[in-house]
Motif scaffolding. Sequence first.
Motif, PDB file in Angstrom:
ATOM      1  N   GLN A   1      43.487  25.612   7.167  1.00 46.27           N
ATOM      2  CA  GLN A   1      42.074  25.524   7.519  1.00 46.27           C
ATOM      3  C   GLN A   1      41.550  24.143   7.122  1.00 46.27           C
ATOM      4  OE1 GLN A   1      39.637  28.507   5.685  1.00 46.27           O
ATOM      5  NE2 GLN A   1      37.756  27.797   6.649  1.00 46.27           N
ATOM      6  N   VAL A   2      40.933  23.457   8.062  1.00 43.62           N
ATOM      7  CA  VAL A   2      40.414  22.124   7.813  1.00 43.62           C
ATOM      8  C   VAL A   2      39.037  22.232   7.162  1.00 43.62           C
ATOM      9  CG1 VAL A   2      39.723  19.943   8.850  1.00 43.62           C
ATOM     10  CG2 VAL A   2      41.682  21.203   9.776  1.00 43.62           C
ATOM     11  N   GLN A   3      38.860  21.475   6.097  1.00 42.02           N
ATOM     12  CA  GLN A   3      37.568  21.440   5.419  1.00 42.02           C
ATOM     13  C   GLN A   3      37.169  19.997   5.153  1.00 42.02           C
ATOM     14  OE1 GLN A   3      38.079  24.047   1.936  1.00 42.02           O
ATOM     15  NE2 GLN A   3      36.712  25.493   2.944  1.00 42.02           N
ATOM     16  N   LEU A   4      35.895  19.710   5.332  1.00 42.23           N
ATOM     17  CA  LEU A   4      35.324  18.409   5.008  1.00 42.23           C
ATOM     18  C   LEU A   4      34.159  18.651   4.060  1.00 42.23           C
ATOM     19  CD1 LEU A   4      36.536  18.214   8.060  1.00 42.23           C
ATOM     20  CD2 LEU A   4      35.262  16.067   8.124  1.00 42.23           C
ATOM     21  N   VAL A   5      34.204  18.011   2.903  1.00 40.99           N
ATOM     22  CA  VAL A   5      33.165  18.183   1.891  1.00 40.99           C
ATOM     23  C   VAL A   5      32.549  16.831   1.598  1.00 40.99           C
ATOM     24  CG1 VAL A   5      32.631  18.968  -0.424  1.00 40.99           C
ATOM     25  CG2 VAL A   5      34.377  20.163   0.916  1.00 40.99           C
ATOM     26  N   GLU A   6      31.251  16.733   1.823  1.00 38.30           N
ATOM     27  CA  GLU A   6      30.538  15.472   1.662  1.00 38.30           C
ATOM     28  C   GLU A   6      29.779  15.436   0.346  1.00 38.30           C
ATOM     29  OE1 GLU A   6      29.236  15.925   6.287  1.00 38.30           O
ATOM     30  OE2 GLU A   6      27.997  14.710   4.957  1.00 38.30           O
ATOM     31  N   SER A   7      29.519  14.224  -0.093  1.00 38.96           N
ATOM     32  CA  SER A   7      28.654  14.020  -1.246  1.00 38.96           C
ATOM     33  C   SER A   7      28.092  12.609  -1.186  1.00 38.96           C
ATOM     34  CB  SER A   7      29.416  14.237  -2.549  1.00 38.96           C
ATOM     35  OG  SER A   7      30.477  13.312  -2.657  1.00 38.96           O
ATOM     36  N   GLY A   8      27.042  12.362  -1.986  1.00 35.52           N
ATOM     37  CA  GLY A   8      26.557  11.005  -2.147  1.00 35.52           C
ATOM     38  C   GLY A   8      25.207  10.681  -1.538  1.00 35.52           C
ATOM     39  N   GLY A   9      24.588  11.613  -0.864  1.00 33.35           N
ATOM     40  CA  GLY A   9      23.279  11.326  -0.304  1.00 33.35           C
ATOM     41  C   GLY A   9      22.216  11.260  -1.381  1.00 33.35           C
ATOM     42  N   GLY A  10      20.983  10.937  -0.976  1.00 30.38           N
ATOM     43  CA  GLY A  10      19.895  10.882  -1.930  1.00 30.38           C
ATOM     44  C   GLY A  10      18.720  10.076  -1.420  1.00 30.38           C
ATOM     45  N   LEU A  11      17.816   9.784  -2.343  1.00 31.15           N
ATOM     46  CA  LEU A  11      16.623   8.994  -2.048  1.00 31.15           C
ATOM     47  C   LEU A  11      16.820   7.586  -2.594  1.00 31.15           C
ATOM     48  CD1 LEU A  11      13.610   8.682  -1.223  1.00 31.15           C
ATOM     49  CD2 LEU A  11      13.029   9.566  -3.498  1.00 31.15           C
ATOM     50  N   VAL A  12      16.555   6.598  -1.759  1.00 36.10           N
ATOM     51  CA  VAL A  12      16.716   5.207  -2.174  1.00 36.10           C
ATOM     52  C   VAL A  12      15.604   4.384  -1.566  1.00 36.10           C
ATOM     53  CG1 VAL A  12      18.252   4.662  -0.238  1.00 36.10           C
ATOM     54  CG2 VAL A  12      18.410   3.321  -2.345  1.00 36.10           C
ATOM     55  N   GLN A  13      15.230   3.316  -2.251  1.00 32.71           N
ATOM     56  CA  GLN A  13      14.202   2.431  -1.729  1.00 32.71           C
ATOM     57  C   GLN A  13      14.778   1.504  -0.658  1.00 32.71           C
ATOM     58  OE1 GLN A  13      12.486   0.362  -5.074  1.00 32.71           O
ATOM     59  NE2 GLN A  13      11.141   2.068  -5.581  1.00 32.71           N
ATOM     60  N   PRO A  14      13.933   1.008   0.230  1.00 32.77           N
ATOM     61  CA  PRO A  14      14.418   0.028   1.223  1.00 32.77           C
ATOM     62  C   PRO A  14      15.108  -1.142   0.535  1.00 32.77           C
ATOM     63  CG  PRO A  14      12.217   0.765   1.792  1.00 32.77           C
ATOM     64  CD  PRO A  14      12.520   1.358   0.442  1.00 32.77           C
ATOM     65  N   GLY A  15      16.228  -1.549   1.111  1.00 32.43           N
ATOM     66  CA  GLY A  15      17.026  -2.606   0.521  1.00 32.43           C
ATOM     67  C   GLY A  15      18.081  -2.104  -0.452  1.00 32.43           C
ATOM     68  N   GLY A  16      18.025  -0.831  -0.800  1.00 34.27           N
ATOM     69  CA  GLY A  16      18.975  -0.268  -1.739  1.00 34.27           C
ATOM     70  C   GLY A  16      20.289   0.131  -1.087  1.00 34.27           C
ATOM     71  N   SER A  17      21.166   0.737  -1.902  1.00 33.38           N
ATOM     72  CA  SER A  17      22.502   1.098  -1.451  1.00 33.38           C
ATOM     73  C   SER A  17      22.836   2.534  -1.826  1.00 33.38           C
ATOM     74  CB  SER A  17      23.547   0.173  -2.088  1.00 33.38           C
ATOM     75  OG  SER A  17      23.355  -1.172  -1.702  1.00 33.38           O
ATOM     76  N   LEU A  18      23.696   3.129  -1.032  1.00 31.32           N
ATOM     77  CA  LEU A  18      24.276   4.446  -1.316  1.00 31.32           C
ATOM     78  C   LEU A  18      25.706   4.445  -0.811  1.00 31.32           C
ATOM     79  CD1 LEU A  18      21.530   7.036  -0.226  1.00 31.32           C
ATOM     80  CD2 LEU A  18      22.327   6.628  -2.563  1.00 31.32           C
ATOM     81  N   ARG A  19      26.546   5.273  -1.422  1.00 23.74           N
ATOM     82  CA  ARG A  19      27.894   5.478  -0.912  1.00 23.74           C
ATOM     83  C   ARG A  19      28.111   6.959  -0.666  1.00 23.74           C
ATOM     84  NH1 ARG A  19      33.880   4.292  -3.498  1.00 23.74           N
ATOM     85  NH2 ARG A  19      33.319   6.139  -4.736  1.00 23.74           N
ATOM     86  N   THR A  23      35.643  14.281   1.524  1.00 28.98           N
ATOM     87  CA  THR A  23      37.014  14.678   1.204  1.00 28.98           C
ATOM     88  C   THR A  23      37.505  15.651   2.259  1.00 28.98           C
ATOM     89  OG1 THR A  23      36.651  14.342  -1.148  1.00 28.98           O
ATOM     90  CG2 THR A  23      38.517  15.714  -0.512  1.00 28.98           C
ATOM     91  N   VAL A  24      38.644  15.332   2.837  1.00 31.62           N
ATOM     92  CA  VAL A  24      39.192  16.099   3.957  1.00 31.62           C
ATOM     93  C   VAL A  24      40.460  16.819   3.509  1.00 31.62           C
ATOM     94  CG1 VAL A  24      39.996  15.976   6.346  1.00 31.62           C
ATOM     95  CG2 VAL A  24      38.298  14.326   5.516  1.00 31.62           C
ATOM     96  N   SER A  25      40.564  18.085   3.841  1.00 36.53           N
ATOM     97  CA  SER A  25      41.779  18.840   3.533  1.00 36.53           C
ATOM     98  C   SER A  25      42.171  19.670   4.743  1.00 36.53           C
ATOM     99  CB  SER A  25      41.554  19.751   2.319  1.00 36.53           C
ATOM    100  OG  SER A  25      40.514  20.680   2.577  1.00 36.53           O
TER     101      SER A  25
END
Length: 125
Positions: A1-19, A23-25
Amino acid sequence: QVQLVESGGGLVQPGGSLRLSCTVSGLDAENYVGGWFRQAPGKEREGVSAIDFIDDSTYYTNSVKGRFTISRDKAKNTMYLQMNNLKPEDTAVYYCATARGLYVSTMIPGAYDYWGQGTQVTVSS
């Protein structure tokens, strides 16, 4: 069974960064493409970036070129989307997805087979 689990979103100010991480299995072959899509309220889901799991070739939609970087850690079965210089128009739910045998530039949501649950990215001051 294929699963994709995401993480890393959030609130950031303009000009900021997120990653974002995904993870895929459960994939049974190597000839997959991994993609990142996003969907803002009232808008269609759009392709942001993709990476070929065989040769690591990449694709970016024009609006994120020079700001976003897609990458993959094969040992961890994880792909990433590094997002720099974020803008309010980048606000959306971001999804990772995989497809078998596509070109990286074929960022059509209906062509992707497996999807993550989505993670919210909000860019606001």
